[in-house]
Structure formats: structure tokens, C-alpha cells
Design a protein around this motif. Structure first.
Motif, mmCIF file in Angstrom:
data_model
loop_
_atom_site.group_PDB
_atom_site.id
_atom_site.type_symbol
_atom_site.label_atom_id
_atom_site.label_comp_id
_atom_site.label_asym_id
_atom_site.label_seq_id
_atom_site.Cartn_x
_atom_site.Cartn_y
_atom_site.Cartn_z
ATOM 1 N N PHE A 65 -15.771 -10.581 -4.575
ATOM 2 C CA PHE A 65 -16.488 -9.595 -5.389
ATOM 3 C C PHE A 65 -16.395 -9.957 -6.871
ATOM 4 N N ARG A 66 -15.293 -10.537 -7.290
ATOM 5 C CA ARG A 66 -15.163 -11.015 -8.670
ATOM 6 C C ARG A 66 -16.155 -12.157 -8.908
ATOM 7 N N LEU A 67 -16.282 -13.059 -7.942
ATOM 8 C CA LEU A 67 -17.232 -14.158 -8.052
ATOM 9 C C LEU A 67 -18.658 -13.632 -8.193
ATOM 10 N N VAL A 68 -19.019 -12.646 -7.381
ATOM 11 C CA VAL A 68 -20.359 -12.070 -7.454
ATOM 12 C C VAL A 68 -20.587 -11.471 -8.837
ATOM 13 N N GLY A 69 -19.614 -10.743 -9.347
ATOM 14 C CA GLY A 69 -19.746 -10.143 -10.666
ATOM 15 C C GLY A 69 -19.878 -11.163 -11.782
ATOM 16 N N ALA A 74 -27.211 -9.520 -13.579
ATOM 17 C CA ALA A 74 -27.185 -8.060 -13.388
ATOM 18 C C ALA A 74 -28.453 -7.543 -12.722
ATOM 19 N N GLY A 75 -29.594 -8.097 -13.081
ATOM 20 C CA GLY A 75 -30.856 -7.655 -12.479
ATOM 21 C C GLY A 75 -30.888 -7.888 -10.976
ATOM 22 N N ALA A 79 -31.089 -5.051 -8.087
ATOM 23 C CA ALA A 79 -32.124 -5.127 -7.044
ATOM 24 C C ALA A 79 -31.492 -5.189 -5.658
ATOM 25 N N GLY A 80 -30.437 -5.995 -5.521
ATOM 26 C CA GLY A 80 -29.749 -6.082 -4.228
ATOM 27 C C GLY A 80 -29.126 -4.763 -3.828
ATOM 28 N N ALA A 147 -28.229 -12.761 0.866
ATOM 29 C CA ALA A 147 -28.923 -13.242 -0.331
ATOM 30 C C ALA A 147 -28.032 -13.160 -1.567
ATOM 31 N N VAL A 148 -27.357 -12.047 -1.759
ATOM 32 C CA VAL A 148 -26.534 -11.869 -2.957
ATOM 33 C C VAL A 148 -25.313 -12.792 -2.924
ATOM 34 N N PHE A 149 -24.610 -12.812 -1.813
ATOM 35 C CA PHE A 149 -23.385 -13.608 -1.754
ATOM 36 C C PHE A 149 -23.664 -15.108 -1.718
#
Length: 172
Positions: A65-69, A74-75, A79-80, A147-149
Motif C-alpha cells: 500500500f505504501r508502494l501504491v501511494g 493521485a488521479g 479513478a480506481g 490495474a492499480v497494483f
């Protein structure tokens, strides 16, 4: 991304009466066939990345989750999040407490743990469509996760490659 678009199209079409004359298995199968492989591959890639980064599985989820952040714009996160919430909302809304719609002796009924209630054909079709939306909503949520990860993992690798080339060749 294709799986997300396909799930949105299926859910939009299911809102129109009679728009999806296909069997439930075909609809759910097509959505899940696109979503599940990318979800599983992304999940394993995340686990490998996290264990490699942290050294143990206990801290692995926080690292991801830190990596994703850190890596996902941000957009895209917004959207995700909205897409995931939308799929979740459709799935929850589709879980009805009215019972399982059935046809018995020419009548449309719901069977709720042995309590049979006669309903109209319109109610029957509505309940059938609601039941068809659940697997599509699940597939959509899995696709958004993937898609996000996967974006986070790819962007981290790009950052790693960029920093390696900017340092120049290793002394030797």
C-alpha cells in the motif's frame, strides 16, 4: 483495462430489460475469464515484491500500500477507488433478500429458504438480472485491483531502471 471496460459494458447492458439474452454462465464466464488471470498474476507479483522488499510476510501488505501511494498518480488512485466502489455498490445492491427466482407450474415465484411467494413476470426478470450482476461486479472489482497494483509495480520498476542508468556503469 479491457476487463474493466467489459464489466462496465455488461453491467450497463444488464440495466436494460432483455438487453443480454445470453445465459448467466456465459456472461459471468466472459467477465471472470478476463479478470481472474490478471488478478492472480498481479497478486503473485505483489507478494513476491513485498517479501523481497520487507523480508517477511507480516509487513508485506503495508509495503504494497505504501508502494501504491508512492508510485500511482493521485488521479488514477481516485479513478480506481471510484470504480472499485461502483462495482462494490452494484454487487451489494444486487444481493437481494427476496429469495431465489424460479418458475414453478407456470408461475413465477421466489423461494426464500422454503417460503415460496408468487411474483409477477417483471419482478422475476428483475431478480434474475440482479443475480447476473453479482459475478460481473466481482470481476470488475478484481480488475480494478489488478490495474492499480500492476501499475504500481511497473512504475517502481521504471523508477529502478531510471535510477540505475543515471548512476552510470558500475566501476570495474
Amino acid at each position: 483495462m479491457t476487463a474493466i471496460v467489459w464489466c462496465v459494458v455488461l453491467l450497463a447492458a444488464s440495466a436494460l430489460p432483455g438487453a443480454l439474452p445470453l445465459p448467466t454462465a456465459a456472461i459471468a464466464g466472459s467477465a471472470l475469464l478476463l479478470a481472474v488471470p490478471s488478478f492472480v498474476i498481479t497478486l503473485f507479483a505483489c507478494l513476491l515484491f513485498n517479501v523481497r522488499q520487507t523480508g517477511n510476510r507480516a509487513r508485506a501488505s503495508r509495503a504494497m500500500f505504501r508502494l501504491v501511494g508512492e508510485t500511482v498518480p493521485a488521479g488514477l488512485l481516485i479513478a480506481g477507488g471510484l470504480l472499485f466502489a461502483g462495482f462494490w455498490l452494484v454487487g451489494v445492491q444486487s444481493v437481494g433478500g427476496a429469495g431465489v427466482p424460479e418458475q414453478r407450474a407456470g408461475e413465477y415465484v421466489t423461494n426464500n429458504h422454503g417460503i415460496v411467494t408468487v411474483i409477477s413476470e417483471d419482478e422475476y426478470l428483475t431478480l434474475k438480472e440482479q443475480g447476473r450482476r453479482i459475478p460481473v461486479a466481482i470481476a470488475g472489482g478484481l480488475s480494478v485491483f489488478a490495474a492499480v497494483f500492476s501499475t504500481a509495480l511497473v512504475r517502481r520498476e521504471e523508477q529502478r531502471e531510471t535510477s540505475a542508468t543515471s548512476r552510470g556503469p558500475a566501476p570495474g
